[in-house]
Design an enzyme around this catalytic site. Sequence first.
Site, PDB file in Angstrom:
ATOM      1  N   ASP A 209       0.833  -1.200   0.000  1.00 18.31           N
ATOM      2  CA  ASP A 209       0.000   0.000   0.000  1.00 18.31           C
ATOM      3  C   ASP A 209       0.870   1.254   0.000  1.00 18.31           C
ATOM      4  O   ASP A 209       1.460   1.611   1.018  1.00 18.31           O
ATOM      5  CB  ASP A 209      -0.900  -0.010   1.236  1.00 18.31           C
ATOM      6  N   ASP A 398      -1.819   5.942  -5.565  1.00 20.27           N
ATOM      7  CA  ASP A 398      -2.053   5.037  -4.448  1.00 20.27           C
ATOM      8  C   ASP A 398      -2.328   3.627  -4.947  1.00 20.27           C
ATOM      9  O   ASP A 398      -3.385   3.354  -5.514  1.00 20.27           O
ATOM     10  CB  ASP A 398      -3.248   5.556  -3.630  1.00 20.27           C
TER      11      ASP A 398
END
Length: 511
Positions: A209, A398
């Site tokens: 992440d 992201d």
Amino acid sequence: MQLAYSFVFLLASVLVSLSPSAQAAPAKRAELITLPLKRVHQSVPNIHPAVYLQQNINRGLRRHARMTGREAPSDTELKRNIHKRLLAIEEAELKKRGHEKRYNRHGVPKQRIQPSPDLPGAKALHLKGNNGGGANQFASTPLNVSTGDVDGDGFSQIDAAAQAKGGLTPAIAPTAVNSLGLDIEANDVGYIATVQIGTPPRDFKLLMDSGSSDLWVGAEGCQSEDGGDCGNHVFLGEGSSSSFADTGRNFQVTYGSGAVQGDIVTDDLDIAGLVLNAHTFGVATLESVEFSGDSTSFDGLMGLAQSSLSNQGVLTPVEALAQAGLIKDAVTSYKISRLSDGKNDGEISFGGLDPNKFDPATLVTFPNVNKNGFWEGAFTVSVDGVDLGLAGRSAILDTGTTLIIAPPEDAIAIHSAIPGAKTDGQGSFTIPCTTSASVALTFGGRSFDIKAEDLLFTPVDPRDLDGDCISGISSGNVGGDTVWLVGDVFLKNAYFSTDVGRNTMSLAELI
């Protein structure tokens, strides 16, 4: 068609996901270390695709607020978003049935939706339903697809089959030294790296992440917020690792969807053969249901933004590797693969860029403009080569987000330039599954096209893969009219690298 769920019961079921919960010794030196990424698949309740889309948008909005330092939307606001979706679905169904009034006791039509993720920013809306006559009418015959999209038009049948089947697709051999390949879960759902933790070392699957900065795995004795245990996962503690030590400090992390809390500990962390002895990270003693279920295909999460964001107040693994001299620079690079390509060659690299994955002549590097530690760069937007004139925009890149979420006016501008696009008036759009529109984002002076297939989030009618598809670009109240949240819809189309020391990002065309 008889409506199967009461409105109150369905509303309660779809709102569940909104509930929050809760110095390294040098080893061998290497310029580049890579490890595998795997996509994540998780079960979801039987809910309408429009409602499921709103859940995914809600997660993005909450995540975006955290990234930009703005106040996150309240649970009441997020629930209101879903409630509006439910009312719109019911109104459409009752209108088709000839009713003039809305009766909440009817709820919405039943559908068939197979396992799909509800993770912090992970890909959602894996709809296995059968839409029999528009977005609100589901047939009873399940979709049966097993072959690729032969003519190259419409939503990929490979993806449709993977939606229904789930599971992992094995990776090919990696192309770089100190590297591990990527396995794919379902159809481009999420990305997991396998690392070893503890003594003796055991494999832990960690969600990668770039939009957070904490590493955690489940603790021995971990409890779920629903009162049970934390599912069929690998856990860490004194009982399984002789090198495990509790620091006596606590942590808590809340994501776009889901939350964990627990203890800050130290233990040995092995990333592709490079060992961080007594690395500091977290073990979760309490997990929300988004993480604790058996269908969650990972044991923890590795945040790879900058450590200034860390709730635990520690270095990220890539920063620790650089500080320990195990890699030259705190660089993390991503090749996110696409199931329908059949290559399955994705990987995440620490310490450098894998030259086998990108065209070096196309590499551009640009500054990170985010002051909080996220990865955000200035960009412009075009459709079919025509610049939309959206000046002063920036995008948070992201890997933990699936959709692209744009300010409402920007999302409308993009879809207005795509032939056949339509809006539902609530932040989502449909586009023809056979679209050839080319949406491109330009960073550092170079334009990167988004493949048309990546714009297709899911077909409105899973039996008609050449009809309308829900767009992978949605709008949301992101707290400002210039900042976008850009996830895997775009990132599958470029090689992506971040550099903590230089506070820069790089993108390049894939090969």
